[in-house]
Write a protein that holds these residues in place. Structure first.
Motif, PDB file in Angstrom:
ATOM      1  N   ARG A 126       0.824  -1.209   0.000  1.00  0.00           N
ATOM      2  CA  ARG A 126       0.000   0.000   0.000  1.00  0.00           C
ATOM      3  C   ARG A 126       0.862   1.264   0.000  1.00  0.00           C
ATOM      4  NH1 ARG A 126      -5.286  -0.374   3.724  1.00  0.00           N
ATOM      5  NH2 ARG A 126      -5.472  -2.636   3.883  1.00  0.00           N
ATOM      6  N   LEU A 127       1.944   1.207   0.769  1.00  0.00           N
ATOM      7  CA  LEU A 127       2.826   2.380   0.826  1.00  0.00           C
ATOM      8  C   LEU A 127       3.481   2.661  -0.523  1.00  0.00           C
ATOM      9  CD1 LEU A 127       4.658   2.205   4.253  1.00  0.00           C
ATOM     10  CD2 LEU A 127       3.509   4.205   3.296  1.00  0.00           C
ATOM     11  N   ARG A 128       3.871   1.593  -1.199  1.00  0.00           N
ATOM     12  CA  ARG A 128       4.552   1.800  -2.472  1.00  0.00           C
ATOM     13  C   ARG A 128       3.667   2.534  -3.468  1.00  0.00           C
ATOM     14  NH1 ARG A 128       9.421  -1.048  -2.254  1.00  0.00           N
ATOM     15  NH2 ARG A 128       9.264  -2.673  -0.660  1.00  0.00           N
ATOM     16  N   THR A 129       2.362   2.291  -3.446  1.00  0.00           N
ATOM     17  CA  THR A 129       1.498   3.002  -4.397  1.00  0.00           C
ATOM     18  C   THR A 129       1.170   4.417  -3.924  1.00  0.00           C
ATOM     19  OG1 THR A 129      -0.402   1.924  -3.405  1.00  0.00           O
ATOM     20  CG2 THR A 129       0.389   1.007  -5.491  1.00  0.00           C
ATOM     21  N   SER A 130       1.270   4.656  -2.642  1.00  0.00           N
ATOM     22  CA  SER A 130       0.840   5.986  -2.179  1.00  0.00           C
ATOM     23  C   SER A 130       1.981   6.974  -1.981  1.00  0.00           C
ATOM     24  CB  SER A 130       0.028   5.852  -0.887  1.00  0.00           C
ATOM     25  OG  SER A 130       0.882   5.625   0.187  1.00  0.00           O
ATOM     26  N   LEU A 131       3.218   6.490  -1.939  1.00  0.00           N
ATOM     27  CA  LEU A 131       4.332   7.425  -1.764  1.00  0.00           C
ATOM     28  C   LEU A 131       4.659   8.110  -3.091  1.00  0.00           C
ATOM     29  CD1 LEU A 131       6.784   5.341   0.475  1.00  0.00           C
ATOM     30  CD2 LEU A 131       5.611   7.454   1.133  1.00  0.00           C
ATOM     31  N   PRO A 132       5.085   9.377  -3.031  1.00  0.00           N
ATOM     32  CA  PRO A 132       5.522  10.036  -4.261  1.00  0.00           C
ATOM     33  C   PRO A 132       6.710   9.296  -4.858  1.00  0.00           C
ATOM     34  CG  PRO A 132       5.435  11.599  -2.417  1.00  0.00           C
ATOM     35  CD  PRO A 132       5.222  10.233  -1.859  1.00  0.00           C
ATOM     36  N   ALA A 133       6.909   9.444  -6.150  1.00  0.00           N
ATOM     37  CA  ALA A 133       7.910   8.649  -6.863  1.00  0.00           C
ATOM     38  C   ALA A 133       9.316   8.808  -6.283  1.00  0.00           C
ATOM     39  CB  ALA A 133       7.904   9.025  -8.335  1.00  0.00           C
ATOM     40  N   GLU A 134       9.604   9.952  -5.678  1.00  0.00           N
ATOM     41  CA  GLU A 134      10.972  10.169  -5.211  1.00  0.00           C
ATOM     42  C   GLU A 134      11.163   9.898  -3.712  1.00  0.00           C
ATOM     43  OE1 GLU A 134      12.396  13.386  -8.502  1.00  0.00           O
ATOM     44  OE2 GLU A 134      10.818  13.965  -7.104  1.00  0.00           O
ATOM     45  N   LEU A 135      10.172   9.253  -3.105  1.00  0.00           N
ATOM     46  CA  LEU A 135      10.336   8.708  -1.748  1.00  0.00           C
ATOM     47  C   LEU A 135      10.248   7.204  -1.894  1.00  0.00           C
ATOM     48  CD1 LEU A 135       8.245  10.655   0.911  1.00  0.00           C
ATOM     49  CD2 LEU A 135      10.722  10.487   0.708  1.00  0.00           C
ATOM     50  N   ILE A 136      11.341   6.534  -1.607  1.00  0.00           N
ATOM     51  CA  ILE A 136      11.389   5.102  -1.902  1.00  0.00           C
ATOM     52  C   ILE A 136      11.414   4.288  -0.618  1.00  0.00           C
ATOM     53  CG2 ILE A 136      12.638   3.331  -3.203  1.00  0.00           C
ATOM     54  CD1 ILE A 136      13.135   5.456  -5.179  1.00  0.00           C
ATOM     55  N   LEU A 137      10.454   3.396  -0.516  1.00  0.00           N
ATOM     56  CA  LEU A 137      10.375   2.530   0.650  1.00  0.00           C
ATOM     57  C   LEU A 137      11.477   1.477   0.581  1.00  0.00           C
ATOM     58  CD1 LEU A 137       8.879   1.456   3.122  1.00  0.00           C
ATOM     59  CD2 LEU A 137       7.384   0.206   1.564  1.00  0.00           C
ATOM     60  N   LYS A 138      12.290   1.385   1.648  1.00  0.00           N
ATOM     61  CA  LYS A 138      13.387   0.421   1.612  1.00  0.00           C
ATOM     62  C   LYS A 138      13.179  -0.730   2.576  1.00  0.00           C
ATOM     63  CE  LYS A 138      16.873   2.584  -0.716  1.00  0.00           C
ATOM     64  NZ  LYS A 138      18.306   2.833  -0.868  1.00  0.00           N
ATOM     65  N   ASP A 139      12.543  -0.449   3.711  1.00  0.00           N
ATOM     66  CA  ASP A 139      12.396  -1.520   4.698  1.00  0.00           C
ATOM     67  C   ASP A 139      11.283  -1.175   5.686  1.00  0.00           C
ATOM     68  OD1 ASP A 139      13.222  -3.959   5.958  1.00  0.00           O
ATOM     69  OD2 ASP A 139      13.996  -2.708   7.597  1.00  0.00           O
ATOM     70  N   LEU A 140      10.617  -2.224   6.187  1.00  0.00           N
ATOM     71  CA  LEU A 140       9.597  -2.036   7.227  1.00  0.00           C
ATOM     72  C   LEU A 140       9.868  -3.038   8.338  1.00  0.00           C
ATOM     73  CD1 LEU A 140       6.221  -1.810   5.253  1.00  0.00           C
ATOM     74  CD2 LEU A 140       7.352   0.055   6.479  1.00  0.00           C
ATOM     75  N   GLN A 141       9.682  -2.593   9.582  1.00  0.00           N
ATOM     76  CA  GLN A 141       9.857  -3.515  10.718  1.00  0.00           C
ATOM     77  C   GLN A 141       8.855  -3.171  11.796  1.00  0.00           C
ATOM     78  OE1 GLN A 141      13.727  -3.973  12.555  1.00  0.00           O
ATOM     79  NE2 GLN A 141      14.682  -3.492  10.583  1.00  0.00           N
ATOM     80  N   VAL A 142       8.437  -4.194  12.543  1.00  0.00           N
ATOM     81  CA  VAL A 142       7.618  -3.922  13.724  1.00  0.00           C
ATOM     82  C   VAL A 142       8.572  -3.694  14.887  1.00  0.00           C
ATOM     83  CG1 VAL A 142       5.839  -4.788  15.270  1.00  0.00           C
ATOM     84  CG2 VAL A 142       5.767  -5.358  12.834  1.00  0.00           C
TER      85      VAL A 142
END
Lengths: 215, 620
Positions: free
Chosen positions: A86-102
């Motif tokens: 979900r984050l990948r589709t909602s973030l602007p193109a120049e903010l790149i998701l690299k990792d998620l952790q709880v």
């Protein structure tokens, strides 16, 4: 809604045009991007609820961030791969998701445990490596390196932890590690100015945030 | 085609305030492949990004133009002084936010001119783009410069600089225009043939194809089309019903003046306030159905992530389903942690009830009402009658329902106004404060916002002169003195700013040289601050040899040909004259949904009136 909130730590890169977006604007940008995900976001209680998010450290205008971090909270457990898509589709193109952790809620905040930052500075092509090396050596041989920040004077020398020059012609990179706590925050651009280099001629990338080791 | 030097741009962005204004890259921005597109349009809002980007008109055109795959629309705004200095110093031409192409490489530049104080900025933008300012000095190698927006209902002051104006609503005519442009370009038509042909599109005004002659006394004797195929007058374009609303709105990366999801719930107004330019030029009323508005909110929130929505119209409480709308908005969205603003409410307890429906989702702060005039005599003159008892009851209800702060809009400098009428504004403010204090104690905050009236083109008051600076100042002084130590806040406009706006809105095409000279002397951002540009403007008038008083302070003859007479809004001049007569007699008109006063709209747009009873126009 359970009372226990789920703390998610996101590592992201901030690139391109977004280098020119400041810290407060970035915070608002994240809030809106998170709203677009439709995830069950945690808000503060009270009369005017605010989304609970927490950015590790402000990245100065113009800098690229390769491994920036922030925490946000959810009201219920959602699989990380779901959050990620979900984050990948909602973030602007120049903010790149690299990792998620709880992350355990008991852990201290990102700001409180941040110790230092590592930077890579792409220097102007016409720089003379030997002269630069000497210049750095001379500067750091001094007892103090005072720089003026608004009304106070900061000793930059005390904030520089380590440095290294890498050169593969025609590219010269200064790697520098500086303190990054809320009280003592090193600015590599200030060091560039002391070296007689215009930061606007360089590309500064924060490559890593170093935190206090967990118990 | 070449973009500007991006490395050079990045370097100068280090030296300017809020560089985020100039880089684009926002969520929902549309970036097409330049080389795969046939026609390149740059939409230019000649004010800074922070003010221009939230403009809904811009969003609508951006959406329409980017739908066909062979057209692209990008954006540009006026750079602030710091970036302008950097651009000039480094010889970088003004560029678009999306692809960073210089403006001169676009096929068409569409200037948005919603208010007159942007005229010098528009020239500055063309200059920064390296495009000749005068239409007569541009050829096929330059982009076509077109303009639209509310100020263009009097296009004459900008006639020298604009190739073609689009008068009225842009939704339908925009693509018609582009397609005609493409066909003409393909046929190899030169600039002259191109403009000649574009002038036959309804709603398009090509000023260079009209000759204006003047009498000894400087009034206009005739406006004549230069040949038989050019229309003698241009009627604004309208749409029969409100078109699909854009929802994938650009979400700015930096803070802007209206940082929210704006939704137009109704266009036009039936109240007939005689000072109101928007009320005439946006006729007839067209409502958006509740179900459609709810869907737009749903889709818009999903696409933008905004936390605030604004339901926009000229008179929100006049939407026939407004109560149903506020109820449904609350039911559907109250748990989404958003706020809703509903501006432009009529003075009636009903309006408070509407706000009550939005309970905990309205933005914090105060309630706003716009009586515009305080004395019954003045209210009759402007056709905004307000029963004292209704006013007091509304104010009472506002405070009883929990608001602590009330802002009241008034105007001074209205036709026939005396010091007693200004005194009445003062008295009204104090009365409202007393009511508030009685109900909520000393915590209540009253704010009087006083505007200076400008007789605007196409209104029943268009013939009146502007109050002199001295007259306006005397009235402001009365208010300032009277409000001293009352705790009532007063905000007002500087008379010089009003005078400049009056020149620019009421001028003819001889003003073009004055605008150009003022810009050469350094005038830009004319609506900013204390108006330091005024000496430059006076100097420009003197240099060009044009009498500024002629435009601002002269009562115009009822039979006079006015500079904007060949631009038709659908409302007839005969109606405006009659309404002026009524105003002088103190006669008011009711809401024209109750009774038709034959303003001319139904005749002018007979072919546009929907047959379907589901599409609401309000006209009986």
């Amino acid at each position: 809604m359970s009372n226990e909130s789920i703390r998610i730590r996101m590592t992201y890169a901030k690139l391109g045009n977004l280098r020119f977006i400041g810290h407060l604007d970035l915070q608002r940008l994240f809030e809106r991007a998170l709203r677009r995900t439709n995830l069950p976001l945690r808000y503060t209680q009270g009369f005017s609820p605010h989304m609970r998010i927490n950015l590790a450290s402000a990245l100065p205008l113009g800098f690229v961030g390769q491994a920036e971090q922030m925490d946000f909270w959810l009201d219920q457990v959602i699989p990380l791969n779901e959050i990620s898509s979900r984050l990948r589709t909602s973030l602007p193109a120049e903010l790149i998701l690299k990792d998620l952790q709880v992350i355990d809620n008991k852990q201290p905040s990102l700001q409180a445990s941040l110790l230092s930052s590592e930077y890579e500075i792409l220097l102007p092509a016409d720089i003379d490596l030997q002269i630069l090396k000497d210049r750095i050596g001379t500067l750091l041989a001094q007892d103090t390196l005072p720089v003026q920040r608004r009304k106070k004077t900061v000793d930059l020398k005390n904030l520089i932890l380590d440095w290294q020059l890498l050169s593969v012609s025609p590219i010269t990179i200064l790697k520098i590690s500086m303190k990054s706590s809320p009280l003592e925050n090193g600015r590599p651009d200030e060091f560039l100015v002391l070296l007689g280099i215009d930061p606007a001629d360089c590309l500064v990338t924060r490559t890593k945030l170093i935190f206090e080791e967990e118990e | 085609m070449q973009t500007i030097n991006l490395h050079q741009l990045e370097k100068i962005l280090y030296h300017v305030e809020k560089p985020g204004r100039y880089v684009g890259g926002e969520h929902n921005q549309i970036l097409k492949d330049w080389d795969l597109v046939r026609t390149h349009v740059c939409l230019v809002f000649p004010d800074i990004y922070d003010i221009g980007q939230p403009n809904l008109g811009l969003a609508i055109l951006y959406d329409i133009l980017n739908q066909p795959p062979d057209i692209l629309a990008e954006r540009a705004f006026a750079p602030w002084h710091d970036l302008e200095a950097q651009l000039r110093e480094n010889n970088i031409p003004l560029f678009s936010l999306e692809s960073k192409h210089p403006l001169a490489q676009f096929d068409i530049i569409g200037l948005s001119l919603p208010y007159e104080s942007l005229y010098t900025n528009a020239l500055n933008v063309l200059d920064l783009a390296g495009i000749p300012l005068l239409a007569s000095e541009r050829g096929s190698e330059h982009p076509l410069i077109i303009a639209g927006g509310q100020a263009c209902f009097n296009p004459e002051p900008m006639a020298d600089f604009i190739d073609a104006f689009v008068i009225g609503e842009g939704e339908e005519v925009t693509l018609e225009f582009i397609h005609a442009f493409e066909a003409l370009k393909q046929s190899g038509a030169d600039r002259k043939a191109l403009l000649q042909s574009l002038s036959t599109i309804p709603g398009v005004y090509v000023p260079s194809l009209y000759d204006v002659s003047y009498a000894q006394d400087d009034t206009i004797t005739e406006v004549t089309p230069s040949n038989a195929s050019v229309p003698a007058f241009v009627t604004k374009r309208i749409v029969s019903e409100l078109p699909t609303h854009p929802t994938r709105l650009i979400v700015p990366n930096i803070e802007t003046v209206h940082d929210r999801l704006s939704i137009e719930i109704m266009r036009g107004c039936t109240r007939g306030c005689r000072f109101c330019h928007a009320g005439i030029v946006s006729r007839p009323v067209r409502e958006r159905p509740v179900s459609e508005i709810l869907q737009i909110i749903e889709d818009g929130l999903a696409a933008t992530g905004y936390e605030e929505i604004g339901l926009l119209s000229l008179s929100s409480s006049d939407h026939t389903q407004i109560l149903e709308l506020t109820k449904s908005v609350y039911e559907k969205f109250h748990d989404r942690k958003i706020s809703v603003s509903l501006p432009s409410l009529r003075i009636a307890s009903f309006s408070v009830a509407l706000m009550d429906e939005l309970r905990d989702i309205r933005p914090g702060g105060g309630f706003t009402l716009a009586p515009e005039a305080a004395s019954p005599r003045m209210q009759a003159i402007i056709n905004k009658p307000l029963d004292d008892a209704v006013f007091e009851e509304t104010v009472r209800t506002i405070f009883e329902h929990g608001w602590l702060s009330l802002k009241l809009y008034y105007m001074i400098g209205l036709p026939g106004e005396t010091m007693e009428d200004v005194q009445a504004i003062l008295d009204a403010g104090k009365r409202v404060q007393a009511i508030g204090r009685q109900i909520r104690g000393n915590r209540v905050r009253i704010h009087l916002s006083v505007g200076n009236f400008i007789p605007k083109p196409h209104t029943p008051f268009q013939w009146y002169p502007l109050n002199s600076n001295d007259e306006l100042q005397a009235k402001l002084d009365l208010l300032k003195t009277g409000l001293h130590r009352t705790g009532i806040k007063l905000s007002y406009n500087i008379p010089d700013n009003t005078l400049l706006e009056a020149w620019l809105s009421r001028g003819d095409r001889r003003l073009g040289q004055v605008i150009q000279r003022a810009w050469q002397l350094g005038a830009k951002f004319d609506a900013w601050g204390e108006n330091d540009n005024m000496p430059l403007w006076r100097q420009a008038f003197t240099a060009i040899g044009v009498d500024s008083d002629f435009y601002a302070y002269r009562e115009r003859g009822l039979e006079e040909i006015l500079p904007w007479d060949h631009i038709h809004t659908g409302v007839t001049k005969a109606f405006l004259r009659r309404d002026l007569e009524w105003s002088k007699l103190g006669k008011t008109r009711r809401d024209c949904r109750e009774q038709c006063y034959a303003c001319g709209i139904l005749d002018a747009f007979a072919d546009k009136r929907p047959v379907s009873p589901l599409v609401y126009w309000g006209c009986p």
